[in-house]
Write an enzyme that holds these catalytic residues in place. Sequence first.
Site, PDB file in Angstrom:
ATOM      1  N   ASP A   1       0.813  -1.247   0.011  1.00 29.11           N
ATOM      2  CA  ASP A   1       0.028   0.115   0.077  1.00 29.11           C
ATOM      3  C   ASP A   1       0.924   1.374  -0.108  1.00 29.11           C
ATOM      4  O   ASP A   1       0.586   2.160   0.500  1.00 29.11           O
ATOM      5  CB  ASP A   1      -0.910  -0.052   1.223  1.00 29.11           C
ATOM      6  CG  ASP A   1      -1.992  -1.160   1.166  1.00 29.11           C
ATOM      7  OD1 ASP A   1      -2.177  -1.681   0.041  1.00 29.11           O
ATOM      8  OD2 ASP A   1      -2.415  -1.616   2.354  1.00 29.11           O
ATOM      9  N   GLU A   2       2.169   1.254  -0.561  1.00 30.04           N
ATOM     10  CA  GLU A   2       3.016   2.429  -0.721  1.00 30.04           C
ATOM     11  C   GLU A   2       3.145   2.807  -2.158  1.00 30.04           C
ATOM     12  O   GLU A   2       3.900   3.809  -2.369  1.00 30.04           O
ATOM     13  CB  GLU A   2       4.364   1.987  -0.017  1.00 30.04           C
ATOM     14  CG  GLU A   2       4.153   1.777   1.571  1.00 30.04           C
ATOM     15  CD  GLU A   2       4.250   3.043   2.342  1.00 30.04           C
ATOM     16  OE1 GLU A   2       4.130   4.250   1.918  1.00 30.04           O
ATOM     17  OE2 GLU A   2       4.038   2.853   3.688  1.00 30.04           O
TER      18      GLU A   2
END
Length: 291
Positions: free
Chosen positions: A235-236
Amino acid sequence: MSPAAPLPTDDATHWVLTLSCPDRPGIVHAVAGLLAEHGGNITESQQFGDPLSGLFFMRVQVTASVARPVLEAALEALTREFDLTWSLDISGRPVRTLVMGSTAAHCLNDLAFRQRSESLPIELVAVVSNHTVLEPLAEFYGIPFHHVPVTAATKADAEARLLALVEELDVELVVLARYMQILSDDLCRALSGRVINIHHSFLPSFKGARPYAQAHDRGVKLIGATAHYVTGDLDEGPIIEQDVERVDHSRAVEDLVALGQDVERRALARAVRWHAEHRVLLDGHRTIVFR
Protein backbone atom coordinates in the site's frame (compact mmCIF):
# COMPACT_ATOMS: atom_id res chain seq x y z
CA MET A 1 12.83 27.35 -48.09
CA SER A 2 11.66 23.81 -47.35
CA PRO A 3 8.15 22.88 -48.49
CA ALA A 4 5.38 22.96 -45.88
CA ALA A 5 4.38 19.65 -44.35
CA PRO A 6 1.09 18.23 -45.66
CA LEU A 7 -2.02 18.79 -43.60
CA PRO A 8 -3.61 15.73 -41.92
CA THR A 9 -6.13 13.97 -44.13
CA ASP A 10 -9.43 12.36 -43.16
CA ASP A 11 -7.63 9.04 -42.66
CA ALA A 12 -5.00 10.58 -40.37
CA THR A 13 -4.10 8.78 -37.15
CA HIS A 14 -4.86 10.31 -33.77
CA TRP A 15 -1.72 9.81 -31.69
CA VAL A 16 -1.01 10.35 -28.01
CA LEU A 17 2.60 11.10 -27.08
CA THR A 18 3.85 11.19 -23.51
CA LEU A 19 7.38 12.05 -22.46
CA SER A 20 9.60 13.00 -19.57
CA CYS A 21 13.15 14.31 -19.43
CA PRO A 22 15.44 16.58 -17.41
CA ASP A 23 13.88 20.04 -17.46
CA ARG A 24 15.56 22.64 -19.68
CA PRO A 25 14.52 25.38 -22.09
CA GLY A 26 13.31 24.47 -25.54
CA ILE A 27 11.57 21.13 -24.96
CA VAL A 28 8.05 22.24 -25.90
CA HIS A 29 9.38 24.12 -28.92
CA ALA A 30 11.34 21.09 -30.10
CA VAL A 31 8.44 18.65 -29.67
CA ALA A 32 5.89 20.94 -31.30
CA GLY A 33 8.30 21.67 -34.12
CA LEU A 34 8.96 17.99 -34.75
CA LEU A 35 5.24 17.24 -34.93
CA ALA A 36 4.62 20.21 -37.23
CA GLU A 37 7.43 19.10 -39.55
CA HIS A 38 5.63 15.77 -39.95
CA GLY A 39 2.24 17.28 -40.68
CA GLY A 40 0.92 16.95 -37.15
CA ASN A 41 -1.97 19.03 -35.84
CA ILE A 42 -1.81 19.23 -32.03
CA THR A 43 -5.29 18.93 -30.52
CA GLU A 44 -4.34 18.74 -26.82
CA SER A 45 -1.13 19.55 -24.96
CA GLN A 46 -0.28 19.56 -21.26
CA GLN A 47 3.06 19.91 -19.55
CA PHE A 48 4.54 20.22 -16.07
CA GLY A 49 8.01 20.92 -14.75
CA ASP A 50 8.61 19.42 -11.31
CA PRO A 51 10.95 21.64 -9.27
CA LEU A 52 11.51 18.81 -6.78
CA SER A 53 12.75 16.17 -9.21
CA GLY A 54 13.99 18.55 -11.89
CA LEU A 55 12.02 16.60 -14.50
CA PHE A 56 9.73 17.86 -17.24
CA PHE A 57 6.56 15.96 -18.22
CA MET A 58 4.43 16.36 -21.31
CA ARG A 59 1.36 14.77 -22.90
CA VAL A 60 0.36 15.64 -26.44
CA GLN A 61 -2.51 14.47 -28.63
CA VAL A 62 -1.80 15.02 -32.30
CA THR A 63 -3.45 14.16 -35.60
CA ALA A 64 -1.03 13.22 -38.37
CA SER A 65 -0.92 11.19 -41.57
CA VAL A 66 2.71 10.20 -41.11
CA ALA A 67 3.61 6.50 -40.75
CA ARG A 68 4.46 5.34 -37.25
CA PRO A 69 8.07 4.27 -38.02
CA VAL A 70 8.81 7.71 -39.44
CA LEU A 71 7.42 9.46 -36.36
CA GLU A 72 9.26 7.09 -34.02
CA ALA A 73 12.56 7.66 -35.85
CA ALA A 74 12.13 11.42 -35.46
CA LEU A 75 11.40 11.02 -31.74
CA GLU A 76 14.52 8.86 -31.34
CA ALA A 77 16.59 11.70 -32.78
CA LEU A 78 15.01 14.06 -30.25
CA THR A 79 15.69 11.54 -27.50
CA ARG A 80 19.42 11.87 -27.96
CA GLU A 81 19.24 15.64 -27.65
CA PHE A 82 16.96 15.90 -24.62
CA ASP A 83 17.43 12.49 -22.92
CA LEU A 84 13.74 11.74 -23.41
CA THR A 85 11.74 8.82 -22.07
CA TRP A 86 8.66 8.62 -24.27
CA SER A 87 5.77 6.48 -25.45
CA LEU A 88 3.60 6.75 -28.54
CA ASP A 89 0.20 5.13 -28.96
CA ILE A 90 -3.01 5.50 -30.91
CA SER A 91 -5.40 7.70 -28.96
CA GLY A 92 -8.37 5.77 -27.62
CA ARG A 93 -6.96 2.32 -28.38
CA PRO A 94 -8.43 -0.11 -25.81
CA VAL A 95 -5.74 -1.29 -23.39
CA ARG A 96 -5.70 -5.05 -22.90
CA THR A 97 -6.60 -5.46 -19.23
CA LEU A 98 -6.68 -8.39 -16.80
CA VAL A 99 -8.74 -7.95 -13.62
CA MET A 100 -7.95 -9.82 -10.41
CA GLY A 101 -10.53 -10.15 -7.65
CA SER A 102 -11.42 -12.36 -4.72
CA THR A 103 -15.07 -12.27 -3.58
CA ALA A 104 -16.17 -8.63 -3.71
CA ALA A 105 -17.85 -7.96 -7.07
CA HIS A 106 -18.51 -4.22 -7.08
CA CYS A 107 -15.26 -3.03 -8.69
CA LEU A 108 -15.18 -5.74 -11.37
CA ASN A 109 -18.84 -5.11 -12.19
CA ASP A 110 -18.26 -1.36 -12.40
CA LEU A 111 -15.28 -1.65 -14.76
CA ALA A 112 -17.07 -4.12 -17.03
CA PHE A 113 -20.19 -1.95 -17.10
CA ARG A 114 -18.21 1.23 -17.83
CA GLN A 115 -16.33 -0.51 -20.62
CA ARG A 116 -19.64 -1.47 -22.20
CA SER A 117 -21.65 1.70 -21.52
CA GLU A 118 -19.15 4.57 -21.24
CA SER A 119 -16.45 3.55 -23.72
CA LEU A 120 -13.89 3.06 -20.97
CA PRO A 121 -10.82 2.49 -23.20
CA ILE A 122 -9.91 -0.98 -21.96
CA GLU A 123 -10.46 -4.49 -23.30
CA LEU A 124 -11.14 -6.91 -20.47
CA VAL A 125 -9.38 -10.06 -21.64
CA ALA A 126 -9.52 -12.12 -18.41
CA VAL A 127 -10.67 -12.27 -14.82
CA VAL A 128 -8.36 -14.10 -12.43
CA SER A 129 -9.54 -15.01 -8.94
CA ASN A 130 -8.46 -17.14 -6.01
CA HIS A 131 -12.16 -17.96 -5.49
CA THR A 132 -15.02 -18.92 -7.82
CA VAL A 133 -17.55 -16.34 -6.56
CA LEU A 134 -16.89 -13.94 -9.45
CA GLU A 135 -17.19 -16.55 -12.22
CA PRO A 136 -20.92 -15.93 -12.96
CA LEU A 137 -20.30 -12.18 -13.20
CA ALA A 138 -17.40 -12.70 -15.61
CA GLU A 139 -19.58 -15.03 -17.69
CA PHE A 140 -22.37 -12.44 -17.76
CA TYR A 141 -19.98 -9.94 -19.37
CA GLY A 142 -18.39 -12.57 -21.60
CA ILE A 143 -14.96 -12.32 -19.98
CA PRO A 144 -12.88 -15.52 -19.69
CA PHE A 145 -12.55 -16.58 -16.04
CA HIS A 146 -9.49 -18.26 -14.53
CA HIS A 147 -9.63 -19.80 -11.07
CA VAL A 148 -6.14 -19.65 -9.56
CA PRO A 149 -6.24 -20.76 -5.91
CA VAL A 150 -3.55 -19.31 -3.65
CA THR A 151 -2.10 -20.77 -0.47
CA ALA A 152 1.24 -20.22 1.18
CA ALA A 153 2.46 -23.42 -0.46
CA THR A 154 1.13 -22.59 -3.95
CA LYS A 155 1.75 -18.82 -4.09
CA ALA A 156 4.82 -19.09 -6.35
CA ASP A 157 3.00 -21.39 -8.77
CA ALA A 158 -0.06 -19.13 -8.78
CA GLU A 159 2.04 -16.08 -9.64
CA ALA A 160 3.86 -18.03 -12.36
CA ARG A 161 0.47 -18.88 -13.86
CA LEU A 162 -0.55 -15.23 -13.71
CA LEU A 163 2.62 -14.16 -15.53
CA ALA A 164 1.99 -16.86 -18.14
CA LEU A 165 -1.51 -15.46 -18.70
CA VAL A 166 -0.12 -11.93 -18.98
CA GLU A 167 2.28 -13.14 -21.66
CA GLU A 168 -0.22 -15.36 -23.47
CA LEU A 169 -2.98 -12.73 -23.58
CA ASP A 170 -0.65 -9.80 -24.31
CA VAL A 171 -1.90 -8.05 -21.16
CA GLU A 172 -0.89 -4.41 -20.80
CA LEU A 173 -2.60 -3.59 -17.50
CA VAL A 174 -3.47 -5.64 -14.42
CA VAL A 175 -6.15 -4.27 -12.09
CA LEU A 176 -6.46 -5.54 -8.53
CA ALA A 177 -10.19 -5.05 -7.98
CA ARG A 178 -10.32 -5.98 -4.29
CA TYR A 179 -7.93 -8.90 -4.79
CA MET A 180 -7.20 -9.90 -1.21
CA GLN A 181 -3.72 -11.31 -1.76
CA ILE A 182 -0.34 -9.61 -1.45
CA LEU A 183 1.79 -9.82 -4.59
CA SER A 184 5.41 -10.88 -4.16
CA ASP A 185 8.29 -8.46 -4.70
CA ASP A 186 9.36 -10.43 -7.77
CA LEU A 187 5.91 -10.15 -9.35
CA CYS A 188 5.71 -6.43 -8.54
CA ARG A 189 9.03 -5.86 -10.26
CA ALA A 190 8.03 -7.94 -13.28
CA LEU A 191 4.86 -5.87 -13.75
CA SER A 192 6.21 -2.52 -12.54
CA GLY A 193 4.01 0.39 -13.62
CA ARG A 194 1.40 -2.00 -15.03
CA VAL A 195 -0.60 -2.95 -11.91
CA ILE A 196 -3.25 -0.70 -10.35
CA ASN A 197 -4.74 -1.52 -6.96
CA ILE A 198 -7.78 -0.08 -5.23
CA HIS A 199 -7.26 0.17 -1.50
CA HIS A 200 -10.37 0.72 0.57
CA SER A 201 -8.76 3.44 2.66
CA PHE A 202 -7.51 6.98 2.28
CA LEU A 203 -3.80 6.16 2.22
CA PRO A 204 -1.44 6.61 3.97
CA SER A 205 -3.92 6.11 6.82
CA PHE A 206 -5.40 2.72 7.75
CA LYS A 207 -3.22 0.37 5.74
CA GLY A 208 -3.56 -3.40 5.62
CA ALA A 209 -6.60 -5.40 6.69
CA ARG A 210 -10.02 -4.11 7.82
CA PRO A 211 -9.38 -0.40 7.17
CA TYR A 212 -13.05 0.55 7.64
CA ALA A 213 -13.01 -0.99 11.11
CA GLN A 214 -9.81 0.93 11.84
CA ALA A 215 -11.41 4.14 10.58
CA HIS A 216 -14.57 3.57 12.62
CA ASP A 217 -12.50 2.96 15.73
CA ARG A 218 -10.79 6.34 15.21
CA GLY A 219 -14.10 8.13 14.68
CA VAL A 220 -13.21 9.51 11.28
CA LYS A 221 -15.41 12.10 9.56
CA LEU A 222 -14.21 11.22 6.06
CA ILE A 223 -13.76 7.78 4.56
CA GLY A 224 -11.96 7.29 1.31
CA ALA A 225 -10.39 5.00 -1.25
CA THR A 226 -7.02 5.16 -2.98
CA ALA A 227 -6.10 3.87 -6.43
CA HIS A 228 -2.35 3.42 -6.77
CA TYR A 229 0.32 1.57 -8.65
CA VAL A 230 1.51 -1.58 -6.91
CA THR A 231 5.06 -1.90 -5.62
CA GLY A 232 6.77 -4.35 -3.29
CA ASP A 233 5.95 -2.06 -0.34
CA LEU A 234 2.42 -2.85 0.83
CA ASP A 235 0.00 0.00 0.00
CA GLU A 236 2.92 2.37 -0.63
CA GLY A 237 2.88 2.62 -4.44
CA PRO A 238 2.49 5.91 -6.36
CA ILE A 239 -1.02 7.30 -5.87
CA ILE A 240 -3.10 7.96 -8.99
CA GLU A 241 -6.46 8.97 -7.53
CA GLN A 242 -8.28 9.31 -4.22
CA ASP A 243 -11.92 9.96 -3.38
CA VAL A 244 -13.80 10.57 -0.13
CA GLU A 245 -17.26 10.43 1.44
CA ARG A 246 -18.32 12.36 4.54
CA VAL A 247 -19.61 10.32 7.51
CA ASP A 248 -20.53 10.99 11.12
CA HIS A 249 -20.68 9.27 14.50
CA SER A 250 -23.99 7.53 13.74
CA ARG A 251 -22.45 5.30 11.07
CA ALA A 252 -21.68 1.68 11.94
CA VAL A 253 -18.81 -0.22 10.37
CA GLU A 254 -21.26 -1.85 7.96
CA ASP A 255 -22.42 1.61 6.83
CA LEU A 256 -18.83 2.64 6.15
CA VAL A 257 -18.26 -0.49 4.09
CA ALA A 258 -21.38 0.14 1.98
CA LEU A 259 -20.54 3.80 1.41
CA GLY A 260 -16.93 2.90 0.77
CA GLN A 261 -17.81 0.61 -2.10
CA ASP A 262 -19.16 3.57 -4.07
CA VAL A 263 -15.97 5.52 -3.34
CA GLU A 264 -13.81 2.57 -4.40
CA ARG A 265 -15.64 2.21 -7.71
CA ARG A 266 -15.27 5.90 -8.53
CA ALA A 267 -11.60 6.15 -7.66
CA LEU A 268 -10.64 2.94 -9.46
CA ALA A 269 -12.59 3.79 -12.63
CA ARG A 270 -10.92 7.19 -12.89
CA ALA A 271 -7.46 5.74 -12.29
CA VAL A 272 -7.95 3.03 -14.92
CA ARG A 273 -9.30 5.53 -17.45
CA TRP A 274 -6.43 7.96 -16.91
CA HIS A 275 -3.87 5.16 -17.20
CA ALA A 276 -5.49 3.83 -20.37
CA GLU A 277 -5.55 7.33 -21.85
CA HIS A 278 -1.85 7.76 -21.04
CA ARG A 279 -2.57 10.60 -18.64
CA VAL A 280 -0.47 9.22 -15.77
CA LEU A 281 3.31 9.62 -15.73
CA LEU A 282 5.55 8.34 -12.97
CA ASP A 283 7.69 10.84 -11.09
CA GLY A 284 9.65 8.71 -8.62
CA HIS A 285 7.24 7.61 -5.90
CA ARG A 286 4.64 10.14 -7.09
CA THR A 287 2.53 10.52 -10.23
CA ILE A 288 1.85 13.36 -12.61
CA VAL A 289 -1.78 13.11 -13.79
CA PHE A 290 -2.83 15.19 -16.81
CA ARG A 291 -6.63 15.22 -16.50
